[in-house]
Design an enzyme around this catalytic site. Structure first.
Site, mmCIF file in Angstrom:
data_model
loop_
_atom_site.group_PDB
_atom_site.id
_atom_site.type_symbol
_atom_site.label_atom_id
_atom_site.label_comp_id
_atom_site.label_asym_id
_atom_site.label_seq_id
_atom_site.Cartn_x
_atom_site.Cartn_y
_atom_site.Cartn_z
ATOM 1 N N LYS A 69 0.823 -1.136 -0.080
ATOM 2 C CA LYS A 69 0.059 -0.021 -0.034
ATOM 3 C C LYS A 69 0.883 1.330 0.032
ATOM 4 C CE LYS A 69 -3.982 -2.145 2.161
ATOM 5 N NZ LYS A 69 -5.069 -1.715 1.143
ATOM 6 N N PHE A 118 -8.050 1.339 2.989
ATOM 7 C CA PHE A 118 -7.168 2.344 2.505
ATOM 8 C C PHE A 118 -6.011 3.021 3.567
ATOM 9 C CE2 PHE A 118 -10.048 4.192 -1.200
ATOM 10 C CZ PHE A 118 -9.700 3.129 -2.026
ATOM 11 N N ASN A 178 -9.115 4.461 -8.191
ATOM 12 C CA ASN A 178 -9.770 3.294 -7.367
ATOM 13 C C ASN A 178 -11.068 3.940 -6.882
ATOM 14 O OD1 ASN A 178 -10.521 1.257 -5.965
ATOM 15 N ND2 ASN A 178 -8.795 0.860 -4.599
ATOM 16 N N SER A 181 -13.503 0.132 -4.247
ATOM 17 C CA SER A 181 -13.385 -0.472 -2.968
ATOM 18 C C SER A 181 -14.592 -0.587 -2.226
ATOM 19 C CB SER A 181 -12.196 0.263 -2.056
ATOM 20 O OG SER A 181 -12.206 -0.433 -0.810
ATOM 21 N N ASN A 252 -12.121 -5.330 -8.767
ATOM 22 C CA ASN A 252 -11.801 -5.318 -7.433
ATOM 23 C C ASN A 252 -12.733 -6.388 -6.802
ATOM 24 O OD1 ASN A 252 -10.980 -4.131 -4.637
ATOM 25 N ND2 ASN A 252 -11.106 -2.056 -5.860
ATOM 26 N N THR A 253 -12.763 -6.384 -5.499
ATOM 27 C CA THR A 253 -13.260 -7.347 -4.881
ATOM 28 C C THR A 253 -14.837 -7.434 -4.838
ATOM 29 O OG1 THR A 253 -13.030 -5.970 -2.672
ATOM 30 C CG2 THR A 253 -11.202 -7.674 -3.283
#
EC number: 1.3.5.2
Length: 344
Positions: A69, A118, A178, A181, A252-253
């Site tokens: 990260k 994050f 992004n 998330s 993404n997830t």
């Protein structure tokens, strides 16, 4: 060597808290790299050069954002054979993320759930780490992934993205925006048609200004969620084409849990990655490819735990792939395995 040792090390790592194991593994990789043991870390990956977004990638297998990260392990991760590395997500200001525990393994499904939120040291510290990396100096392809702070109202999210874009632009091979998330409140609202149109228009304007200022064009790509219906995918595809975006990362997830129902930790809040997101990610890639054709390159990520899974993403329309959860379950040998599968 590490490829052969990982199956032996995995039971020890899986006996640890997932987040502790994450940091332990990265620190050991960094230590080995500092001692000049890079040749023992990853398998050799034969060159498979391809040009995407105007960037020359030595091979099509990359590291997804989220593993590093703060950009603190770029050189050690680069020794694993990746064709490109993406680090972040970074926000304008440092933030701790969500309370621990916030990462959970679901071994029966080869999956992870995370609600990290994050967590990062802020964009200024991030840039110092990126500047210090030899990977970047040596011409390695480096993606820098940007997001918004948790306490920034969603109505002002564009300010955070603009700030990060301006700060990271000089150091990036490409920049990822992004907006997908599930662990930052309301973030996925930015995938809505009007919100996305406004955000992309503003960022594309800033990108052109920065390109003129730095005399260098840095592609900007969008990272999207797998939890999208056909209309939402169509709206995103239209926005990508209308704003002539440089690329899209899918996906993404997921917040869906049907594939892991009944498993320990399955009901934990957060994004689910690994095997259960594989089909959903590939579905989005295939749909986007039908909408975008060759106009907007696709980077495929989600549920790649074997070389054949990487091949699936390419066959569905992706030009490049990224790994994350598969590395946790399979180890660094997965990089070379995927590269071999894509060479066939």
């Amino acid at each position: 060597m590490l490829n052969a040792l990982y199956p032996l090390a995995r039971p020890l790592l899986f006996s640890m808290d997932p987040e502790d194991a994450h940091h332990f593994t990265l620190n050991q990789l960094k230590r080995a790299h500092a001692l000049g043991l890079s040749g023992c870390i990853g398998a050799r990956v034969a060159p498979q050069p391809r040009t995407v977004m105007g960037i020359a990638f030595p091979n099509p297998v990359g590291l997804a954002a989220g593993l590093d990260k703060d950009g603190a392990y770029i050189d050690a991760l680069g020794a694993l054979g990746f064709g490109f590395i993406e680090v972040g997500t970074v926000t304008p200001r440092a933030q701790p993320g969500n309370p621990r525990p916030r990462m959970f393994r679901l071994p029966a499904a080869s999956a992870l759930i995370n609600r990290m939120g994050f967590n990062n040291g802020g964009v200024d510290a991030f840039i110092r780490n990126v500047q210090a990396s030899k990977w970047r100096e040596a011409g390695g392809v480096l993606g820098l992934n940007i997001g918004k702070n948790a306490d920034t109202p969603i109505e002002r999210a564009v300010d955070d993205y603009l700030h990060c874009l301006e700060r990271v632009y000089p150091y990036a091979s490409y920049v990822t925006v992004n907006i997908s998330s599930p662990n930052t409140k309301n973030l996925r609202q930015l995938q809505g048609a009007s919100e996305l149109d406004s955000l992309l228009g503003t960022l594309r304007g800033a990108q052109q200004r920065l390109a003129d200022q730095h005399k260098r064009y840095v592609p900007v790509v969008l990272k999207i969620a797998p939890d999208l219906d056909d209309d939402q995918i169509a709206n995103i595809g239209d926005a990508l084409l209308r704003h002539r975006m440089d690329g899209v990362i899918a996906t993404n997830t997921t917040i869906r849990r049907e594939a892991v129902a009944g498993l320990p930790h399955a009901e934990e809040a957060g994004g689910l990655s690994g095997q259960p997101v594989r089909e959903g990610s590939t579905r989005v890639i295939r749909a986007l490819c039908g909408l975008l054709g060759d106009a907007v390159p696709i980077i495929g990520v989600g549920g790649i735990l074997a070389g054949e899974h990487a091949r699936e993403k390419i066959d569905a329309g992706a030009q490049l792939v990224q790994l994350y959860t598969g590395l946790i379950y399979r180890g660094p040998g997965l990089v070379a395995e995927c590269a071999r599968a894509l060479a066939r």
